[in-house]
Each structure stands twice: as structure tokens, then as C-alpha cells.
Design an enzyme around this catalytic site. Structure first.
Site, PDB file in Angstrom:
ATOM      1  CG  ASP A 271       3.691  -9.197  -5.222  1.00  0.00           C
ATOM      2  OD1 ASP A 271       3.937  -8.225  -4.168  1.00  0.00           O
ATOM      3  OD2 ASP A 271       4.570  -9.762  -5.613  1.00  0.00           O
TER       4      ASP A 271
ATOM      5  CG  LEU B 107      -2.188  -1.117   1.201  1.00  0.00           C
ATOM      6  CD1 LEU B 107      -3.109  -0.816   2.265  1.00  0.00           C
ATOM      7  CD2 LEU B 107      -2.771  -1.291  -0.156  1.00  0.00           C
TER       8      LEU B 107
HETATM    9  O1  DOR Z   1       7.161  -7.670  -7.972  1.00  0.00           O
HETATM   10  C1  DOR Z   1       7.430  -7.307  -6.760  1.00  0.00           C
HETATM   11  N1  DOR Z   1       7.198  -5.902  -6.494  1.00  0.00           N
HETATM   12  N2  DOR Z   1       7.667  -8.112  -6.203  1.00  0.00           N
HETATM   13  C2  DOR Z   1       8.225  -7.906  -4.798  1.00  0.00           C
HETATM   14  O2  DOR Z   1       8.580  -8.948  -4.410  1.00  0.00           O
HETATM   15  C3  DOR Z   1       8.100  -6.465  -4.464  1.00  0.00           C
HETATM   16  C4  DOR Z   1       7.078  -5.794  -5.178  1.00  0.00           C
HETATM   17  C5  DOR Z   1       7.071  -4.100  -4.662  1.00  0.00           C
HETATM   18  O3  DOR Z   1       7.426  -3.832  -3.647  1.00  0.00           O
HETATM   19  O4  DOR Z   1       7.397  -3.588  -5.765  1.00  0.00           O
HETATM   20 ZN    ZN Z   2       7.695 -10.480  -2.882  1.00  0.00          ZN
END
Ligand code: DOR
Ligand code: ZN
Length: 432
Positions: free
Chosen positions: A307, A65
Site C-alpha cells: 500500500d 505510483l
Molecule cells: O493509507 C492509504 N492511502 N490507504 C488507501 O486506501 C489509499 C492510500 C492513498 O491513495 O494515499
Molecule cells: Zn486502500
């Protein structure tokens, strides 16, 4: 404000009670009052749900977030609204904020801000190590005593095997869960995508599936050693699924998650150099994707988590190797799962709701979520149209627009979201 809402004629799919029948659901004073054949009480708002599905509100154990720190990309308010629009009533907010959620003060601040927004429940995730630096343990005890249930250094693995061992042992005393992002740092350094045929043709630096499998193997060994509760985030490789399958067969208390984008796409999609397909872990081969699908079907994978990773337009609009990894996902997750898995018959609708609501609620200890849909329970519900087709395009409720699903036609759309008995989304529109 005592609001009465009657949802009529919905197909009620509730994995927690096993119900999958047509029924009316009466909501009163924030709680479910009646389920069955219900006559509309005076003054009730009646929502005709003929042809629609009513289910427990979705629960996401893995969303970024970005507040505090990157409010230009997302805030608890915009991310919360994106969640509600996607049918979520509870979201776990990852710890890789600025400052990092590695102590009680940051956890408290996230909770306070989320309560002020009041559009969904937000469960802050605590970091495993201080500052996500991978060395000293974060204030896990202090945060666990405040009710934090999930701990994660998501974005990277905990590099020190000893530190992870200690964290698993320590968290065990609180029945807390260590959620690992499995990637061997030295193998993924500089990598832009999955190592395989596609990376050779594109000429991009890549990392092999083994980068994930090696860490998953280590973590499972440590979970066995310590008896601690391990959750493996966003698994992407067939080999990792097999490791989890064996660990579960041996009776270990491990859980695993998969994202809608890993279920939908493969490394072939990178031929366009579209940075919205650049994610961590990377999209892998069709065999890997199929293993994720069957792992979700047979329960090896417990939950679907988004995610949700918002990034600024100018950052994603860069050369492929400069762009940060991540795709937003809260507004498309349910439709993606319905389109890519339920519709083709890979999983049942009940399994989809289980993986997106009931199982993640259990993992998070979110007792007001995930069903059962029964009198007395908090009215956290989603009502969706399983056959409505739509094209994913801006505007999004999220502050960012880096969606791997941009331009995709999906089937299944959230119509209403009820959060603690209040319509936070009505007729597909956010109400707050
Ligand atoms: O694709 C991703 N973005 N994988 C992650 O583990 C972290 C996340 C991010 O915080 O942007
Ligand atoms: Zn991750």
C-alpha cells in the site's frame, strides 16, 4: 546486450519449487540459464552471494505510483526505482490516479510509461467504477481484454452492493479479480484513527474495526453468490481475518492481503501525533496486529502488499486531522517483514518469500515472476543480506518521505535486484 551474471553461493529460497539450498545461479540473456554448482563462464559478472539469500523478485499487488496526476508525489520512474531498491521486480499500480485508470487509454498510457522506464514490470490496476464514483461500472471488459487482472476502487469501498455484485459477476467471465478496500463509508467519515482506548485518550475522531468487518462480510457474501474472485486489500482487524478463515474453510476462492505497517505497528504509535502513522485502514490494537501475524503464518492471509502511498511533505506536515492517510513502503517492506516476523520466528523465510513474491505473482497472473528459479525462466531475482542492520532515513528513491518506519532500525537489506536479467540495483545502488 547479452549480459551474463553469475550469483555464487547464495541461499536460494524458492517457494515455487520448494528449494532452500545453497547454489549458484547463472543468468544469461535475461533468463536463468543454470542453477546448481556453476563454473563462471568467460566474461560473466560474478556476484559473490556468500551469506546472502537469492529469491524470486518481489511482487507488490498494491502500490500507488501517482502517475498520471500527482507527479509531485511520485512517478512511475521514482516509484519503480523505489520498488527495485526494495527488491521488487513487479508492481501493481493502483487506479486512483488523475485521470482515474478506468478505461483502456489510461491503462495503455501507464504501461507505455513503465516500459520506457524499464526498471520493473508495472501492472496497472483498473478501477471497478467509473471515476471511482461508486456508481456505474468502469470499462472492466475492455481493460480485462488488455490483460488487466486486478480491479479496485482502492481508497474506498464500492458503496453500492448491487454494483459490486455486477462487477464480481462480470469480472468472473475474464477470470479477473475484484480487490476491495473494506471500509463502511458512513462509519469512517471524519475518522482519524481506530476507535478504542487510544482514540479516547487522544480525543481524535475514530472508526471501529466493525467498519472493515461489515464490508468484508458483505463482500464475501457477494463472492459466494456470484462465484466471482474477490481479494480483500490491507486487512487490519482480527474479525476480518476470522471471516476470511471461515470463507476459505468453506472452499471459497478468496484471497487477502496485509501490509508491513499493519503487521508492525498499533494505534499506540499515534500518541506522538506523527502523521506518518495515519493510514487507511487505521493501525489497530495489539490483538488485531497479532491476528494479522497469525493469519499470515497459517495462510489465511495470502500476500503482503505495501500500500505504498506517497504524499507531499507539506500535506503530511499538517495537523493530524488535515493530513492525508498513507505511508510509503516499497523500500522497507522486505526488511520490515524480516525484522518483525521472520526474525522472531512468527513465520519462516520461505513463507515470507511466498507471501511477497510467489503468491502475489499468482494473484496478478504475473507469469514471469514469483519463481520457480529454474533454467528458462525470466531472471527476475532479488539478492538480500538477511542480517544487515540499517536505520530507515532519507534519502529515499521514492519522491516522498512519509514512511511510518522512519527512524526504525531494520534487519535485512536488498543488495542486488535483477530485472529480466539486468542488474537494476547493484550493491544497494539503483543502476537506472
Ligand atoms: O493509507 C492509504 N492511502 N490507504 C488507501 O486506501 C489509499 C492510500 C492513498 O491513495 O494515499
Ligand atoms: Zn486502500
Amino acid at each position: 546486450m547479452p549480459e551474463r551474471i553469475l550469483i555464487t553461493g547464495a541461499r536460494v529460497v524458492d517457494p515455487a519449487s520448494g528449494r532452500d539450498t545453497s547454489a549458484d545461479v547463472l543468468v544469461e540473456g535475461g533468463r536463468i540459464a543454470e542453477v546448481g554448482s556453476v563454473a563462471a563462464p568467460r566474461g560473466a559478472t560474478v556476484l559473490d552471494a556468500d551469506g546472502l539469500v537469492a529469491a524470486p523478485g518481489l511482487v507488490d499487488v498494491h502500490a500507488h505510483l501517482r502517475e498520471p496526476g500527482r507527479e509531485d508525489e511520485e512517478t512511475i520512474e521514482t516509484g519503480g526505482r523505489a520498488a527495485a531498491m526494495g527488491g521488487y521486480t513487479a508492481v501493481a499500480a493502483m487506479a486512483n490516479t488523475d485521470p482515474v485508470a478506468d478505461n483502456a487509454a489510461v491503462i495503455e498510457e501507464v504501461r507505455t510509461r513503465a516500459a520506457r522506464v524499464g526498471i520493473c514490470d508495472v501492472f496497472p490496476v483498473g478501477a471497478i467504477t467509473r471515476g471511482l464514483a461508486g456508481e456505474e461500472m468502469a470499462a472492466i471488459g475492455e481493460m480485462a481484454e488488455m490483460g488487466v487482472r486486478l480491479f479496485s476502487d482502492d481508497g474506498r469501498s464500492v458503496p453500492s452492493t448491487r454494483t459490486l455484485r455486477n462487477a464480481l459477476s462480470y469480472a468472473r467471465a475474464f477470470d479477473a479479480v475484484i480487490a476491495e478496500h473494506c471500509e463502511d463509508a458512513s462509519l469512517v467519515e471524519g475518522a482519524q484513527m481506530h476507535e478504542g482506548y487510544a482514540s479516547f485518550t487522544l480525543g481524535l475522531a475514530a472508526s471501529p474495526a466493525e467498519a472493515e468487518e461489515i464490508v468484508a462480510f458483505r463482500d464475501l457474501a457477494l463472492a459466494r453468490l456470484t462465484g466471482g474472485r474477490l481479494h480483500l486489500c490491507h486487512l487490519s482487524a482480527a474479525g476480518s481475518i476470522e471471516l476470511v478463515r471461515r470463507a476459505k474453510a468453506a472452499g471459497m476462492r478468496v484471497t487477502a492481503e496485509v501490509t508491513p505497517h499493519h503487521l508492525a505497528f498499533t494505534d499506540d504509535h499515534l500518541t506522538s501525533y506523527d502523521t506518518n502513522f495515519k493510514v487507511n485502514p487505521p493501525l489497530r490494537t495489539a490483538e488485531d496486529r497479532d491476528a494479522l501475524r497469525s493469519g499470515l503464518a497459517d495462510g489465511t492471509i495470502d500476500v503482503v502488499a505495501t500500500d505504498h502511498a506517497p504524499h507531499a511533505v507539506e500535506e503530511k506536515d499538517a495537523e493530524f486531522d488535515q493530513a492525508p492517510p498513507g505511508t510509503i513502503g516499497l523500500e522497507t517492506a522486505l526488511a520490515a517483514v524480516l525484522t518483525d516476523l521472520v526474525e522472531p520466528g512468527a513465520i519462516t523465510l520461505r513463507r515470507a518469500i511466498d507471501a511477497m513474491s510467489t503468491a502475489p505473482a499468482r494473484l496478478l497472473g504475473a507469469q514471469d515472476h514469483g519463481g520457480p528459479i529454474e533454467p528458462g525462466r525470466a531472471a527476475n531475482l532479488v539478492v538480500f543480506d538477511p542480517s544487515a542492520e540499517w536505520v530507515v532515513e532519507p534519502p529515499f528513491a521514492s519522491k516522498s518521505r512519509n514512511s511510518a518506519f522512519l527512524g526504525s532500525t531494520l534487519r535485512g537489506r536488498v543488495v542486488h535486484t535483477l530485472y529480466r536479467g539486468q542488474l537494476v540495483v547493484a550493491d544497494g545502488k539503483a543502476q537506472r
